[in-house]
Design an enzyme around this catalytic site. Structure first.
Site, PDB file in Angstrom:
ATOM      1  N   ASP A   1       3.023  23.020 -48.718  1.00 41.36           N
ATOM      2  CA  ASP A   1       4.472  23.033 -48.465  1.00 41.36           C
ATOM      3  C   ASP A   1       4.863  24.189 -47.544  1.00 41.36           C
ATOM      4  O   ASP A   1       4.208  25.234 -47.536  1.00 41.36           O
ATOM      5  CB  ASP A   1       5.211  23.137 -49.813  1.00 41.36           C
ATOM      6  CG  ASP A   1       6.658  22.705 -49.704  1.00 41.36           C
ATOM      7  OD1 ASP A   1       7.055  22.135 -48.662  1.00 41.36           O
ATOM      8  OD2 ASP A   1       7.411  22.935 -50.675  1.00 41.36           O
TER       9      ASP A   1
ATOM     10  N   GLY B   1       7.962  22.985 -42.344  1.00 37.75           N
ATOM     11  CA  GLY B   1       9.253  22.954 -41.648  1.00 37.75           C
ATOM     12  C   GLY B   1       9.824  24.354 -41.495  1.00 37.75           C
ATOM     13  O   GLY B   1      10.253  24.760 -40.401  1.00 37.75           O
TER      14      GLY B   1
ATOM     15  N   TRP C   1       8.211  27.167 -41.568  1.00 35.39           N
ATOM     16  CA  TRP C   1       7.332  27.938 -40.675  1.00 35.39           C
ATOM     17  C   TRP C   1       7.758  27.714 -39.226  1.00 35.39           C
ATOM     18  O   TRP C   1       7.868  28.663 -38.447  1.00 35.39           O
ATOM     19  CB  TRP C   1       5.889  27.497 -40.898  1.00 35.39           C
ATOM     20  CG  TRP C   1       4.857  28.270 -40.139  1.00 35.39           C
ATOM     21  CD1 TRP C   1       4.234  29.425 -40.525  1.00 35.39           C
ATOM     22  CD2 TRP C   1       4.318  27.931 -38.843  1.00 35.39           C
ATOM     23  NE1 TRP C   1       3.335  29.823 -39.560  1.00 35.39           N
ATOM     24  CE2 TRP C   1       3.366  28.935 -38.518  1.00 35.39           C
ATOM     25  CE3 TRP C   1       4.535  26.884 -37.941  1.00 35.39           C
ATOM     26  CZ2 TRP C   1       2.636  28.908 -37.330  1.00 35.39           C
ATOM     27  CZ3 TRP C   1       3.817  26.867 -36.751  1.00 35.39           C
ATOM     28  CH2 TRP C   1       2.875  27.877 -36.462  1.00 35.39           C
TER      29      TRP C   1
ATOM     30  N   GLU D   1       8.627  10.297 -52.273  1.00 38.22           N
ATOM     31  CA  GLU D   1       9.987  10.750 -51.936  1.00 38.22           C
ATOM     32  C   GLU D   1      10.102  11.142 -50.460  1.00 38.22           C
ATOM     33  O   GLU D   1      11.188  11.092 -49.881  1.00 38.22           O
ATOM     34  CB  GLU D   1      10.385  11.939 -52.818  1.00 38.22           C
ATOM     35  CG  GLU D   1      10.653  11.585 -54.275  1.00 38.22           C
ATOM     36  CD  GLU D   1       9.392  11.319 -55.104  1.00 38.22           C
ATOM     37  OE1 GLU D   1       8.289  11.754 -54.705  1.00 38.22           O
ATOM     38  OE2 GLU D   1       9.512  10.664 -56.157  1.00 38.22           O
ATOM     39  N   ASN D   2       8.979  11.524 -49.845  1.00 34.14           N
ATOM     40  CA  ASN D   2       9.032  11.914 -48.435  1.00 34.14           C
ATOM     41  C   ASN D   2       9.402  10.745 -47.515  1.00 34.14           C
ATOM     42  O   ASN D   2       9.817  10.963 -46.369  1.00 34.14           O
ATOM     43  CB  ASN D   2       7.706  12.541 -47.985  1.00 34.14           C
ATOM     44  CG  ASN D   2       7.445  13.923 -48.546  1.00 34.14           C
ATOM     45  OD1 ASN D   2       6.302  14.330 -48.747  1.00 34.14           O
ATOM     46  ND2 ASN D   2       8.501  14.692 -48.824  1.00 34.14           N
ATOM     47  N   TRP D   3       9.296   9.509 -48.018  1.00 35.96           N
ATOM     48  CA  TRP D   3       9.747   8.354 -47.217  1.00 35.96           C
ATOM     49  C   TRP D   3      11.246   8.456 -46.950  1.00 35.96           C
ATOM     50  O   TRP D   3      11.759   7.824 -46.030  1.00 35.96           O
ATOM     51  CB  TRP D   3       9.455   7.036 -47.932  1.00 35.96           C
ATOM     52  CG  TRP D   3       7.999   6.650 -47.970  1.00 35.96           C
ATOM     53  CD1 TRP D   3       7.190   6.628 -49.067  1.00 35.96           C
ATOM     54  CD2 TRP D   3       7.174   6.203 -46.873  1.00 35.96           C
ATOM     55  NE1 TRP D   3       5.918   6.204 -48.728  1.00 35.96           N
ATOM     56  CE2 TRP D   3       5.888   5.935 -47.383  1.00 35.96           C
ATOM     57  CE3 TRP D   3       7.406   6.013 -45.501  1.00 35.96           C
ATOM     58  CZ2 TRP D   3       4.837   5.485 -46.577  1.00 35.96           C
ATOM     59  CZ3 TRP D   3       6.356   5.555 -44.702  1.00 35.96           C
ATOM     60  CH2 TRP D   3       5.088   5.302 -45.242  1.00 35.96           C
TER      61      TRP D   3
ATOM     62  N   ARG E   1       7.747  24.378 -58.348  1.00 36.74           N
ATOM     63  CA  ARG E   1       7.873  23.060 -58.981  1.00 36.74           C
ATOM     64  C   ARG E   1       6.698  22.182 -58.590  1.00 36.74           C
ATOM     65  O   ARG E   1       5.945  22.493 -57.673  1.00 36.74           O
ATOM     66  CB  ARG E   1       9.208  22.403 -58.597  1.00 36.74           C
ATOM     67  CG  ARG E   1       9.433  22.290 -57.101  1.00 36.74           C
ATOM     68  CD  ARG E   1      10.755  21.569 -56.778  1.00 36.74           C
ATOM     69  NE  ARG E   1      11.047  21.653 -55.362  1.00 36.74           N
ATOM     70  CZ  ARG E   1      11.843  22.572 -54.795  1.00 36.74           C
ATOM     71  NH1 ARG E   1      12.444  23.480 -55.536  1.00 36.74           N
ATOM     72  NH2 ARG E   1      12.038  22.571 -53.490  1.00 36.74           N
ATOM     73  N   ILE E   2       6.597  21.039 -59.287  1.00 34.60           N
ATOM     74  CA  ILE E   2       5.442  20.155 -59.081  1.00 34.60           C
ATOM     75  C   ILE E   2       5.780  18.969 -58.183  1.00 34.60           C
ATOM     76  O   ILE E   2       4.897  18.289 -57.667  1.00 34.60           O
ATOM     77  CB  ILE E   2       4.835  19.741 -60.451  1.00 34.60           C
ATOM     78  CG1 ILE E   2       3.438  19.152 -60.303  1.00 34.60           C
ATOM     79  CG2 ILE E   2       5.748  18.800 -61.215  1.00 34.60           C
ATOM     80  CD1 ILE E   2       2.608  19.189 -61.563  1.00 34.60           C
TER      81      ILE E   2
ATOM     82  N   GLU F   1      -4.613  25.001 -64.052  1.00 36.14           N
ATOM     83  CA  GLU F   1      -4.093  26.348 -63.789  1.00 36.14           C
ATOM     84  C   GLU F   1      -3.263  26.312 -62.508  1.00 36.14           C
ATOM     85  O   GLU F   1      -3.711  25.773 -61.487  1.00 36.14           O
ATOM     86  CB  GLU F   1      -5.255  27.340 -63.615  1.00 36.14           C
ATOM     87  CG  GLU F   1      -6.085  27.552 -64.856  1.00 36.14           C
ATOM     88  CD  GLU F   1      -5.307  28.237 -65.979  1.00 36.14           C
ATOM     89  OE1 GLU F   1      -4.416  29.062 -65.676  1.00 36.14           O
ATOM     90  OE2 GLU F   1      -5.603  27.938 -67.154  1.00 36.14           O
TER      91      GLU F   1
HETATM   92  C1  IPE Z   1       6.031  18.267 -51.815  1.00 35.32           C
HETATM   93  O1  IPE Z   1       6.763  18.935 -50.845  1.00 35.32           O
HETATM   94  C2  IPE Z   1       5.299  17.101 -51.211  1.00 35.32           C
HETATM   95  C3  IPE Z   1       4.225  17.449 -50.301  1.00 35.32           C
HETATM   96  C4  IPE Z   1       3.794  18.650 -50.022  1.00 35.32           C
HETATM   97  C5  IPE Z   1       3.565  16.328 -49.700  1.00 35.32           C
HETATM   98  P1  IPE Z   1       8.301  18.619 -50.614  1.00 35.32           P
HETATM   99  O2  IPE Z   1       8.747  19.549 -49.545  1.00 35.32           O
HETATM  100  O3  IPE Z   1       8.507  17.180 -50.375  1.00 35.32           O
HETATM  101  O4  IPE Z   1       8.919  19.007 -52.029  1.00 35.32           O
HETATM  102  P2  IPE Z   1      10.409  19.371 -52.460  1.00 35.32           P
HETATM  103  O5  IPE Z   1      11.304  18.318 -51.893  1.00 35.32           O
HETATM  104  O6  IPE Z   1      10.726  20.716 -51.881  1.00 35.32           O
HETATM  105  O7  IPE Z   1      10.382  19.397 -53.949  1.00 35.32           O
HETATM  106  C1  IPE Z   2       5.180  20.149 -46.234  1.00 35.80           C
HETATM  107  O1  IPE Z   2       6.075  20.866 -45.467  1.00 35.80           O
HETATM  108  C2  IPE Z   2       4.761  18.865 -45.564  1.00 35.80           C
HETATM  109  C3  IPE Z   2       5.303  17.657 -46.204  1.00 35.80           C
HETATM  110  C4  IPE Z   2       5.992  17.618 -47.298  1.00 35.80           C
HETATM  111  C5  IPE Z   2       5.024  16.388 -45.555  1.00 35.80           C
HETATM  112  P1  IPE Z   2       7.617  20.533 -45.443  1.00 35.80           P
HETATM  113  O2  IPE Z   2       7.885  19.551 -44.365  1.00 35.80           O
HETATM  114  O3  IPE Z   2       8.093  20.129 -46.787  1.00 35.80           O
HETATM  115  O4  IPE Z   2       8.218  21.944 -45.045  1.00 35.80           O
HETATM  116  P2  IPE Z   2       9.501  22.651 -45.654  1.00 35.80           P
HETATM  117  O5  IPE Z   2       9.352  22.662 -47.127  1.00 35.80           O
HETATM  118  O6  IPE Z   2      10.678  21.847 -45.200  1.00 35.80           O
HETATM  119  O7  IPE Z   2       9.470  24.022 -45.071  1.00 35.80           O
HETATM  120 MG    MG Z   3       8.817  21.135 -48.389  1.00 34.67          MG
END
Ligand code: IPE
Ligand code: IPE
Ligand code: MG
Length: 233
Positions: A14, A17, A19, A61-63, A186-187, A199
């Site tokens: 994570d 974005g 970064w 959820e990323n969809w 969070r998970i 762990e």
């Molecule tokens: C979790 O990251 C999913 C992946 C790393 C693929 P998200 O950026 O989607 O999680 P939330 O929305 O902050 O919980």
């Molecule tokens: C993790 O980085 C990659 C995916 C979830 C696909 P993010 O895209 O969630 O980056 P942030 O959390 O917005 O910085």
């Molecule tokens: Mg993220």
């Protein structure tokens, strides 16, 4: 450290974005830099003899992200599979993708299938990429599969090890260590069932900055954990 080496290390990658945004760049730059971190961590896992490295690459959820970001991520996934295939084969890595494959394009599915097939007999680290995955989806699909294939009596008699055979992770040991980068605590619907006794290791480091030294720092932290599984030691 050998005694306390995790068999299965999993990472919620994570912070891509943030970064990129911190440098005034588009989010996609972060995703691209994140691919370098994948390569570095996989290399470290192979060198250190980690049996399974699993990565949360894209959640169900990323969809719901903007269409342009979703297609960029899918395109990047496709390019990375094609680009890393040789590297994966020379390192003896077995490649697997787990998740809701029905939502992926034919092109992406095809690329996954061919690398999974080509690397099937590789015996070093297994790299598991969770793509279009969520823990709740996994538990639901497992329940439906079990209900469809078992008699009502057998279904009633299911125990936890029996149920696990229907999860997409069947045959893969539960993660010993779960790393989440970027400071979120969070998970996010990841391996809900499988992380029962995992762990956790949280770090503020953003995923594109998480390379071999950071990976090994996490392994070192794990080596000092005391896993009790509910028992008294
Ligand atoms: C979790 O990251 C999913 C992946 C790393 C693929 P998200 O950026 O989607 O999680 P939330 O929305 O902050 O919980
Ligand atoms: C993790 O980085 C990659 C995916 C979830 C696909 P993010 O895209 O969630 O980056 P942030 O959390 O917005 O910085
Ligand atoms: Mg993220």
């Amino acid at each position: 450290m050998d005694k306390a080496l995790p068999r299965h290390v999993s990472i919620i990658m994570d912070g891509n974005g943030r970064w990129a945004q911190a440098q005034g760049k588009d989010r996609v730059f972060g995703h691209k830099a994140g691919v370098e971190s994948v390569r570095a961590c996989l290399e470290a896992a192979v060198e250190d003899g980690i049996e399974y490295l699993s990565l949360y690459a894209f959640s169900e959820e990323n969809w719901n992200r903007p269409q342009t970001e979703v297609s960029t991520l899918m395109e990047l996934m496709l390019l990375s599979i094609q680009k890393e295939a040789q590297n994966i084969m020379t390192h003896g890595v077995r490649f697997r993708v787990l998740g809701n494959r029905a939502r992926l394009s034919d092109k992406v599915n095809h690329a996954i299938d061919s690398l999974e097939d080509a690397s099937r007999n590789n015996s070093k680290t297994t790299l598991v990429v969770f793509l279009s995955y969520s823990g709740q989806w996994d538990i639901l699909q497992a329940m439906k599969k079990a209900a469809a294939s078992l008699s009502p009596e057998e279904f009633q008699a299911l125990d936890a090890p029996g149920f696990e055979q229907y999860l997409v992770t069947a045959g893969i040991p539960a993660p010993d260590l779960l790393i989440r980068t970027s400071g979120e605590l969070r998970i996010s619907n990841y391996l809900l069932w499988q992380s029962a006794y995992t762990e956790f290791y949280f770090t503020d480091t953003l995923w594109p900055d998480f390379r071999k030294p950071q990976f090994r720092e996490a392994l070192e932290a794990y080596a000092h954990r005391d896993r009790r599984y509910g028992k008294v030691k």
